[in-house]
Design an enzyme around this catalytic site. Structure first.
Site, short mmCIF file in Angstrom:
data_model
loop_
_atom_site.label_atom_id
_atom_site.label_comp_id
_atom_site.label_asym_id
_atom_site.label_seq_id
_atom_site.Cartn_x
_atom_site.Cartn_y
_atom_site.Cartn_z
N LYS A 86 0.84 -1.21 0.00
CA LYS A 86 0.00 0.00 0.00
C LYS A 86 0.87 1.26 0.00
O LYS A 86 0.64 2.19 -0.77
CB LYS A 86 -0.94 -0.02 1.21
CG LYS A 86 -2.03 -1.08 1.09
CD LYS A 86 -2.87 -1.25 2.35
CE LYS A 86 -3.82 -2.45 2.16
NZ LYS A 86 -4.80 -2.62 3.24
N GLN A 119 -4.50 -1.44 9.60
CA GLN A 119 -4.54 -2.77 9.00
C GLN A 119 -5.15 -3.78 9.99
O GLN A 119 -4.81 -3.80 11.17
CB GLN A 119 -3.12 -3.21 8.60
CG GLN A 119 -3.06 -4.50 7.81
CD GLN A 119 -3.59 -4.37 6.38
OE1 GLN A 119 -3.75 -3.27 5.84
NE2 GLN A 119 -3.85 -5.50 5.76
N ASP A 170 -10.73 3.17 4.44
CA ASP A 170 -11.14 1.76 4.36
C ASP A 170 -12.67 1.65 4.26
O ASP A 170 -13.19 0.56 3.99
CB ASP A 170 -10.70 1.02 5.62
CG ASP A 170 -9.49 0.14 5.39
OD1 ASP A 170 -9.34 -0.39 4.27
OD2 ASP A 170 -8.69 -0.02 6.34
N1 L34 Z 1 -7.89 -2.30 7.36
N2 L34 Z 1 -7.27 -4.45 6.78
C1 L34 Z 1 -7.74 -3.25 6.41
N3 L34 Z 1 -8.07 -2.96 5.13
C2 L34 Z 1 -7.93 -3.91 4.17
O1 L34 Z 1 -8.33 -3.63 2.93
C3 L34 Z 1 -7.41 -5.15 4.51
N4 L34 Z 1 -7.16 -6.14 3.58
C4 L34 Z 1 -7.38 -7.53 3.95
C5 L34 Z 1 -6.65 -7.78 5.27
N5 L34 Z 1 -6.73 -6.67 6.20
C6 L34 Z 1 -7.12 -5.42 5.84
C7 L34 Z 1 -6.23 -6.08 2.62
O2 L34 Z 1 -5.66 -5.03 2.30
C8 L34 Z 1 -6.76 -8.28 2.79
N6 L34 Z 1 -6.01 -7.29 2.06
C9 L34 Z 1 -5.19 -7.57 0.96
C10 L34 Z 1 -4.61 -6.56 0.20
C11 L34 Z 1 -3.82 -6.83 -0.89
C12 L34 Z 1 -3.56 -8.12 -1.24
C13 L34 Z 1 -4.12 -9.14 -0.52
C14 L34 Z 1 -4.93 -8.86 0.58
C15 L34 Z 1 -2.67 -8.38 -2.41
O3 L34 Z 1 -2.09 -7.49 -2.96
N7 L34 Z 1 -2.51 -9.64 -2.83
C16 L34 Z 1 -1.66 -10.00 -3.92
C17 L34 Z 1 -0.65 -11.04 -3.47
C18 L34 Z 1 0.18 -10.54 -2.36
C19 L34 Z 1 1.15 -11.57 -1.84
O4 L34 Z 1 1.98 -12.04 -2.62
O5 L34 Z 1 1.08 -11.89 -0.65
C20 L34 Z 1 -2.51 -10.58 -5.03
O6 L34 Z 1 -2.09 -10.51 -6.18
O7 L34 Z 1 -3.56 -11.14 -4.71
#
Ligand code: L34
Length: 295
Positions: free
Chosen positions: A53, A97, A120
């Site tokens: 982020k 987060q 959020d």
């Molecule tokens: N406050 N907490 C708050 N806001 C959120 O919006 C989140 N979330 C969830 C967990 N806690 C939170 C996220 O940001 C899940 N989440 C999140 C964000 C981004 C990705 C996955 C979960 C992401 O970028 N995933 C990548 C892979 C990342 C990796 O390699 O670990 C993808 O391509 O799916």
């Protein structure tokens, strides 16, 4: 026939380049969007999401600060940091987060964020406005899913949508956005959860199946309709590669389901990048609103 892949990553990149332009326009008017991300504890997945982020924010020209607090941080300490960010005019967006350690009351923390800085969309005021269909900061993953469907040309109006999972972060809000009477909405939505009697009965009826259950590979080919569109929100760490990288799996058994459906989002590269991008969108929106600028 193999399914079309819906690459959230590519759609996210397109939205980000639109945002970068808006941010430059804001800067020319003396406004620099500012984001603070707050991470309590050392969960490796949370660390990597928060890092992503901040990196994305900086690349787009958003002023971005990351605050890391120890696992044993008290609720009072976290409330004090949020209060300081609420008062700071250079900060337009505050993200705490989740999940938080057990000694901290999540609802109390989320309610302490200034709703105007709640990028959020988790504050009760924003949740209420979302349900009522009023303008507000929308939760990032649900909003990202709606954008993903719109921009990949999936017809949502009148579609049978089945959502699996009733979390406050994804299931409840995405179901709500999809029933709204506006573009990206107008679907007929069924929300399934752990107490649903016959899950497969419902999922097999879905034109659009959205899965946010947090259970790796729980949706198998026999549970989907031929020609459906599947949005896999799960990001499960199911192991570690030899080079020490996490191995990810969605909530959908990708190999089997992709044989049968019309389109499916991959994990990684599907919904995750959209979540991060909609956070950037919200930060820009919060900065515009604070400055009274309509672009
Ligand atoms: N406050 N907490 C708050 N806001 C959120 O919006 C989140 N979330 C969830 C967990 N806690 C939170 C996220 O940001 C899940 N989440 C999140 C964000 C981004 C990705 C996955 C979960 C992401 O970028 N995933 C990548 C892979 C990342 C990796 O390699 O670990 C993808 O391509 O799916």
């Amino acid at each position: 026939m193999a399914a079309e892949l819906i690459y959230g990553k590519n759609i996210a990149a397109a939205i980000q380049s639109e945002l970068a332009e808006t941010i430059q326009q804001l800067k020319s008017q003396g406004v620099v969007p500012g984001l603070v991300t707050i991470l309590v504890g050392e969960d490796p997945a949370s660390q990597s999401y928060v890092r992503a982020k901040n990196n994305t924010a900086r690349v787009l020209g958003i002023h971005s600060e990351q605050r890391n607090l120890p696992t044993d941080t008290s609720e009072q300490e976290l409330l004090a940091l949020i209060a300081a960010c609420n008062r700071d005019p250079a900060i337009h967006g505050i993200l705490v987060q989740l999940p938080l350690p057990g000694q901290i009351n999540e609802a109390k923390i989320l309610a302490s964020i200034d709703p105007a800085k709640d990028v959020d969309g988790f504050h009760p005021v924003n949740v209420g406005k979302m349900v009522l269909g009023e303008p507000c900061l929308l939760p990032c993953t649900p909003h990202g899913i709606v954008e993903l469907l719109l921009r990949s040309g999936v017809e949502v109006t009148g579609a049978e949508v089945v959502v699996v999972g009733r979390s406050n972060i994804v299931g409840k809000p995405v179901a709500n956005l999809l029933i709204q009477k506006r573009q990206g909405g107008n679907a007929t939505v069924t929300l399934c959860h752990t107490r649903t009697k016959d899950m497969a009965f419902h999922t097999r009826r879905a034109d659009i199946l959205i899965v946010a259950a947090g259970v790796p590979k729980m949706i198998t080919a026999d549970m989907v309709k031929e020609g459906a569109v599947v949005i896999d929100v799960g990001v499960n760490r199911i192991g570690m590669s030899e080079s020490g990288k996490a191995i990810l799996a969605g909530d959908v058994d990708f190999a089997g389901v992709a044989e049968k459906v019309r389109a499916i989002t991959p994990v990684p590269g599907g919904v995750g990048p959209m979540t991060i991008t909609m956070l950037m969108h919200n930060t820009v929106q919060a900065a515009k609103t604070a400055a009274g600028i309509q672009l």
